[in-house]
Design an enzyme around this catalytic site. Structure first.
Site, PDB file in Angstrom:
ATOM      1  N   CYS A  10      11.601  -6.749  24.045  1.00 17.27           N
ATOM      2  CA  CYS A  10      12.342  -7.612  24.831  1.00 17.27           C
ATOM      3  C   CYS A  10      13.820  -7.211  24.501  1.00 17.27           C
ATOM      4  O   CYS A  10      14.323  -7.026  23.274  1.00 17.27           O
ATOM      5  CB  CYS A  10      11.908  -9.070  24.447  1.00 17.27           C
ATOM      6  SG  CYS A  10      12.820 -10.220  25.405  1.00 17.27           S
ATOM      7  N   LEU A  11      14.616  -7.217  25.549  1.00 14.79           N
ATOM      8  CA  LEU A  11      16.275  -7.021  25.131  1.00 14.79           C
ATOM      9  C   LEU A  11      16.902  -8.245  24.415  1.00 14.79           C
ATOM     10  O   LEU A  11      17.691  -8.176  23.710  1.00 14.79           O
ATOM     11  CB  LEU A  11      16.990  -7.079  26.579  1.00 14.79           C
ATOM     12  CG  LEU A  11      16.540  -5.737  27.531  1.00 14.79           C
ATOM     13  CD1 LEU A  11      17.296  -5.673  28.883  1.00 14.79           C
ATOM     14  CD2 LEU A  11      16.726  -4.339  26.559  1.00 14.79           C
TER      15      LEU A  11
ATOM     16  N   HIS B 177      10.550 -15.893  30.865  1.00 14.16           N
ATOM     17  CA  HIS B 177      11.929 -16.098  30.419  1.00 14.16           C
ATOM     18  C   HIS B 177      12.577 -17.093  31.332  1.00 14.16           C
ATOM     19  O   HIS B 177      13.209 -18.026  30.943  1.00 14.16           O
ATOM     20  CB  HIS B 177      12.945 -14.849  30.598  1.00 14.16           C
ATOM     21  CG  HIS B 177      12.673 -13.901  29.571  1.00 14.16           C
ATOM     22  ND1 HIS B 177      13.338 -14.250  28.262  1.00 14.16           N
ATOM     23  CD2 HIS B 177      12.514 -12.559  29.371  1.00 14.16           C
ATOM     24  CE1 HIS B 177      13.321 -13.467  27.307  1.00 14.16           C
ATOM     25  NE2 HIS B 177      12.807 -12.359  27.940  1.00 14.16           N
TER      26      HIS B 177
ATOM     27  N   GLY C  87      13.217  -4.845  33.129  1.00 17.41           N
ATOM     28  CA  GLY C  87      13.128  -6.174  33.660  1.00 17.41           C
ATOM     29  C   GLY C  87      14.122  -6.871  32.920  1.00 17.41           C
ATOM     30  O   GLY C  87      14.462  -6.725  31.820  1.00 17.41           O
TER      31      GLY C  87
ATOM     32  N   HIS D 245       6.426 -11.304  32.185  1.00 20.67           N
ATOM     33  CA  HIS D 245       7.155 -11.362  30.795  1.00 20.67           C
ATOM     34  C   HIS D 245       8.599 -12.167  31.471  1.00 20.67           C
ATOM     35  O   HIS D 245       9.242 -12.947  30.624  1.00 20.67           O
ATOM     36  CB  HIS D 245       7.607  -9.888  30.271  1.00 20.67           C
ATOM     37  CG  HIS D 245       8.633 -10.022  29.229  1.00 20.67           C
ATOM     38  ND1 HIS D 245       8.265  -9.591  28.065  1.00 20.67           N
ATOM     39  CD2 HIS D 245       9.853 -10.027  29.333  1.00 20.67           C
ATOM     40  CE1 HIS D 245       9.181  -9.676  27.166  1.00 20.67           C
ATOM     41  NE2 HIS D 245      10.470  -9.738  27.840  1.00 20.67           N
ATOM     42  N   GLU D 246       9.122 -11.518  32.592  1.00 23.42           N
ATOM     43  CA  GLU D 246      10.346 -12.050  33.193  1.00 23.42           C
ATOM     44  C   GLU D 246      10.275 -13.626  33.622  1.00 23.42           C
ATOM     45  O   GLU D 246      11.345 -14.162  33.728  1.00 23.42           O
ATOM     46  CB  GLU D 246      10.987 -10.982  34.369  1.00 23.42           C
ATOM     47  CG  GLU D 246      11.330  -9.689  33.728  1.00 23.42           C
ATOM     48  CD  GLU D 246      12.085  -9.600  32.491  1.00 23.42           C
ATOM     49  OE1 GLU D 246      12.768 -10.464  32.090  1.00 23.42           O
ATOM     50  OE2 GLU D 246      11.713  -8.460  31.634  1.00 23.42           O
TER      51      GLU D 246
ATOM     52  N   GLN E 237      19.008 -14.234  30.451  1.00 23.58           N
ATOM     53  CA  GLN E 237      19.002 -13.132  29.186  1.00 23.58           C
ATOM     54  C   GLN E 237      20.441 -12.842  29.371  1.00 23.58           C
ATOM     55  O   GLN E 237      20.868 -12.191  28.351  1.00 23.58           O
ATOM     56  CB  GLN E 237      18.221 -11.973  29.446  1.00 23.58           C
ATOM     57  CG  GLN E 237      16.712 -12.391  29.011  1.00 23.58           C
ATOM     58  CD  GLN E 237      16.023 -11.228  29.247  1.00 23.58           C
ATOM     59  OE1 GLN E 237      15.391 -10.737  30.244  1.00 23.58           O
ATOM     60  NE2 GLN E 237      15.869 -10.473  28.044  1.00 23.58           N
TER      61      GLN E 237
END
Length: 176
Positions: A97-98, A143, A45, A139-140, A50
């Site tokens: 997480c990226l 963000h 995702g 999660h997304e 991000q």
């Protein structure tokens, strides 16, 4: 231009703007770039902020990418202005997480969620998700609302995790 932003980049701490330019070439470009960056970094995702895009857009693809993964179905989605309208149950989720490379933490998440969003053309979408898909959505969506996953840790665990992450980040910067 569209590189993965890592903590403590300020865009990761801000609530993103709602999209009002449905069906546009710009929105299509954003979504294409988001999928490209997500796959390039082997994520499941990605939220627009991000990679520095200040809008409420998320992409995800839970399709198994390894031949040895169990025969489970995945889903590929681009969601615009997504909102969680219902949560149910609780599961422990181990997440990476990226924007926090190298960090893996276990946090509580809702087991089931209902998400309302728009598609690229502005049509309403509702997704009833559970387990892994529900976790990815939470999660997304966090963000794009400026909520990093470390927020779910206790203050002490959060401080220790951030100290360890920042130390590792400095070491990586020195080695480059």
């Amino acid at each position: 231009m569209y590189e993965i932003r890592t903590w403590p980049d300020k865009i990761l701490k801000q609530k993103m703007k709602e999209v009002d330019f449905f069906g546009s070439e710009k929105l299509k470009e954003y979504i294409d770039v988001m999928f490209q960056k997500m796959y390039e970094h082997e994520g499941v995702g990605l939220a627009a902020n991000q990679i520095g895009i200040p809008y409420q857009i998320i992409v995800l693809d839970t399709t198994p990418r390894e031949e040895n993964e169990e025969n489970k179905e995945g889903i590929k989605l681009a969601l615009i202005n997504p909102k969680i309208v219902h949560k149910e149950g609780e599961i422990e989720s181990t997440e990476g997480c990226l924007s926090f490379p190298g960090v893996q933490i276990t946090i509580p998440r809702a087991q089931k969620v209902v998400v309302e969003a728009k598609d690229i053309e502005g049509k309403d979408i509702q997704i009833d998700a559970e387990d892994f898909l529900a976790v990815v959505l939470q999660h997304e969506i966090d963000h794009i609302n400026g909520i990093p996953f470390i927020k779910y840790l206790s203050p002490v665990k959060r401080k220790l995790t951030l100290e360890k992450y920042m130390k590792k980040k400095k070491e990586l910067a020195k080695s480059k």
